[in-house]
Design an enzyme around this catalytic site. Structure first.
Site, PDB file in Angstrom:
ATOM      1  N   ARG B   2       0.855  -1.183   0.000  1.00  0.00           N
ATOM      2  CA  ARG B   2       0.000   0.000   0.000  1.00  0.00           C
ATOM      3  C   ARG B   2       0.899   1.244   0.000  1.00  0.00           C
ATOM      4  NH1 ARG B   2      -0.296   4.434   2.653  1.00  0.00           N
ATOM      5  NH2 ARG B   2       0.235   3.238   4.514  1.00  0.00           N
ATOM      6  N   ASP B   3       1.781   1.364   0.982  1.00  0.00           N
ATOM      7  CA  ASP B   3       2.668   2.529   1.014  1.00  0.00           C
ATOM      8  C   ASP B   3       3.628   2.470  -0.184  1.00  0.00           C
ATOM      9  OD1 ASP B   3       3.897   4.857   1.997  1.00  0.00           O
ATOM     10  OD2 ASP B   3       3.763   4.175   4.063  1.00  0.00           O
ATOM     11  N   HIS B   6       2.960   4.182  -3.717  1.00  0.00           N
ATOM     12  CA  HIS B   6       3.424   5.540  -4.035  1.00  0.00           C
ATOM     13  C   HIS B   6       4.717   5.506  -4.859  1.00  0.00           C
ATOM     14  CE1 HIS B   6       0.562   7.707  -1.580  1.00  0.00           C
ATOM     15  NE2 HIS B   6       0.870   7.011  -0.508  1.00  0.00           N
ATOM     16  N   SER B 156       3.837   9.935   9.370  1.00  0.00           N
ATOM     17  CA  SER B 156       3.716  10.071   7.910  1.00  0.00           C
ATOM     18  C   SER B 156       4.858  10.838   7.283  1.00  0.00           C
ATOM     19  CB  SER B 156       2.416  10.806   7.561  1.00  0.00           C
ATOM     20  OG  SER B 156       1.348  10.307   8.319  1.00  0.00           O
ATOM     21  N   HIS B 183       3.936   3.113  12.823  1.00  0.00           N
ATOM     22  CA  HIS B 183       4.228   3.142  11.387  1.00  0.00           C
ATOM     23  C   HIS B 183       5.299   4.206  11.157  1.00  0.00           C
ATOM     24  CE1 HIS B 183       3.063   3.140   7.005  1.00  0.00           C
ATOM     25  NE2 HIS B 183       3.438   4.408   7.082  1.00  0.00           N
ATOM     26  N   HIS B 185       8.472   6.258   8.985  1.00  0.00           N
ATOM     27  CA  HIS B 185       9.101   6.616   7.707  1.00  0.00           C
ATOM     28  C   HIS B 185      10.545   6.986   8.004  1.00  0.00           C
ATOM     29  CE1 HIS B 185       6.077   6.449   4.504  1.00  0.00           C
ATOM     30  NE2 HIS B 185       5.225   6.543   5.512  1.00  0.00           N
ATOM     31  N   TYR B 274       4.160  16.545   4.220  1.00  0.00           N
ATOM     32  CA  TYR B 274       3.870  15.439   3.303  1.00  0.00           C
ATOM     33  C   TYR B 274       4.750  15.511   2.054  1.00  0.00           C
ATOM     34  CZ  TYR B 274      -0.389  13.517   5.366  1.00  0.00           C
ATOM     35  OH  TYR B 274      -1.301  12.885   6.166  1.00  0.00           O
TER      36      TYR B 274
END
Lengths: 327, 327
Positions: B2-3, B6, B156, B183, B185, B274
């Site tokens: 899913r991630d 991108h 995120s 989660h 990054h 983002y």
């Protein structure tokens, strides 16, 4: 550019070294290391020939710097006093005398001579993960007694986890009167985290490389480290934007491949072995029908030292015998 | 995936999803997330069209798994109940309902319906760095009250540092009765370190992606995380060698570029914005003669939410005015 020399197979040009040194100096980085990847005198058939002699590269870096000191690495047995003097002649101001974590005694002569030459001198204890903390402290004290102005915990295999770094730096802080340094590799993706822990525990000298340009998965990524320190409110006088630009525009185009964590560097950190062992393990694995990762894990357990690549064949043969017996 | 969607601009093929799902399942990974990068219903002109419809990809993943549960992400406002039902029809067993960290209330309906459908359901609080800890706790409690079985701290922008993760997970652990997830990054190169801290503080659900295949610099690198946990003596029933092989042989060839930390992802973590803001900031920077990094830093300070890209123009104009006044 010393550790980064491994990534480019020691093929740095004079222009590349000049451009990177100028960029780092301009951003305010206080020390810039230039030598063959295996230190002074490393340009040999065994360790890989340099495209341009390291003395020429040192001189080029020195000429490019307004404030930064150019550093060199010296591994006794590879480099000699002759090369050290020559490097100092060309303008190197700091030497890091590097030994295996249990072999500090071979650094005595080179540390003495560097002091006599008027150079700043540090000890650099490689494969620091492979010795118990007490041993590391004992060896660091030796380097201190020889005249080192700082001793580095060098995580050559990128095998240390944050708590292990904490334990080591803390023990050195309690036992030494000189500065402590930390040199990370990112094979387990904790180079920045380990570096933060080292700083927290009192380390004052920290290694990094732009874009992780060092052996294995590279070192603590300098521009990321500075961004993180900045976010933590620590202003250490290095210009983040300038570093980011050097990383992107000057170092990026030099890189023969990206420094992500691939299978090889991950195994290196996981097993705690030198990157030079990887290729040998793959060959031995094929020859004996054994997974090269199992070979490296066993070699790591036996705490092989650089140069002991022969051990790989023995381990592969033993594992093959065990497999046969087991199956 | 899913991630990771991108990274490939949502161009995953059915075969790729099957191969990765089969590999992860075979290695013992318990959950595999498949959806458009922006969750169910994300395949639009605004968020990027998927090559293959996500329902077909979900079905393909489900068919490839012997033990793993296939998960989907749903951002209310992008995805709807209609897509959730369809995903469940195709075999998805877990849904993560994602909202901005201060907007948990929009998740109530979807969490209720997922429970009614008999799905496992988690809340997913995005941009968790941008709210004070008390706010995060309040919002997580809302999700718990709606029936979520776990709530994730979702970093995120890859902007959280280890101590900030510790504070957040600890506060949630003290206030919630349900499981906590994390989660990461890797934009500041601390995804693995943050994940270790989260586990230490009691998080029981951890996200990762092979080869860091996620937005920005990617997530906690799954195969590295398992190697590190193994080195710490935690056996969580996932086969490291199999994971490493999937990472190298299946995910590697899918990657359009490596997931090292480049200028763009570093700025994202440093400014706490983002990744979708980057291109807009570069354009505005050129138009107003301002460094795009300064724009993003200011946008980060103002805590812009996804969709508020307009703020970038305002900030760029203001900075240009300040520059003019200052110069």
């Amino acid at each position: 550019m010393r550790d980064g020399s491994h990534v480019v197979a020691h093929q740095f040009t004079r222009e590349q070294v000049q451009a990177v040194a100028k960029g780092l100096d301009d951003a305010g980085v206080p020390y810039i290391e230039v030598s063959h990847g295996d230190g002074l005198g490393g340009s040999t058939i065994q360790y890989g020939r340099s495209l341009v002699g390291e003395m020429e590269l040192i001189e080029a870096a020195v000429a490019s710097c307004k404030q930064a000191k150019v550093a060199v690495l010296l591994i006794p047995g590879i480099g000699t006093v002759h090369e050290l003097k020559e490097a100092q002649n060309r303008g190197a101001g700091l030497v890091r005398v590097a030994t295996h974590v249990t072999e500090a005694d071979v650094s005595a002569q080179h540390i003495h001579i560097a002091r006599e030459l008027g150079m700043e001198v540090c000890g650099f204890l490689m494969m620091a993960h492979s010795a118990p903390v007490e041993k590391l402290v004992e060896q660091a004290k030796l380097m201190q007694s020889y005249g080192a102005e700082a001793v580095y915990v060098t995580d050559s295999a990128g095998a240390l986890l944050p708590d292990q770094v904490r334990e080591r730096i803390r023990a050195l802080r309690q036992s030494l009167d000189i500065e402590i340094g930390f040199h990370a590799h990112n094979n387990l993706s904790v180079a920045i985290a380990n570096t933060l822990v080292a700083l927290e525990e009192g380390a004052t000298r920290i290694d990094g490389s732009l874009r992780c340009l060092g052996a294995g998965a590279g070192n603590a990524q300098t521009e990321v480290l500075i961004a993180v320190l900045d976010r933590m409110g620590m202003d250490i006088g290095i210009d983040l934007y300038k570093l980011m630009d050097v990383a992107e525009e000057i170092v990026g185009p030099i890189m023969p491949h990206s420094q992500e964590i691939r299978k090889g560097s991950l195994v290196m950190g996981y097993a705690g072995v030198y990157s030079s062992f990887l290729l040998h393990a793959e060959r031995a694995g094929k020859r004996f029908g054994v997974d090269p990762r199992d070979i490296l894990l066993e070699v790591g357990r036996r705490k092989a030292v650089g140069g002991q690549e022969d051990m790989i064949i023995d381990v592969a043969a033993e594992l093959a015998k065990l497999q046969k017996a087991g199956g």
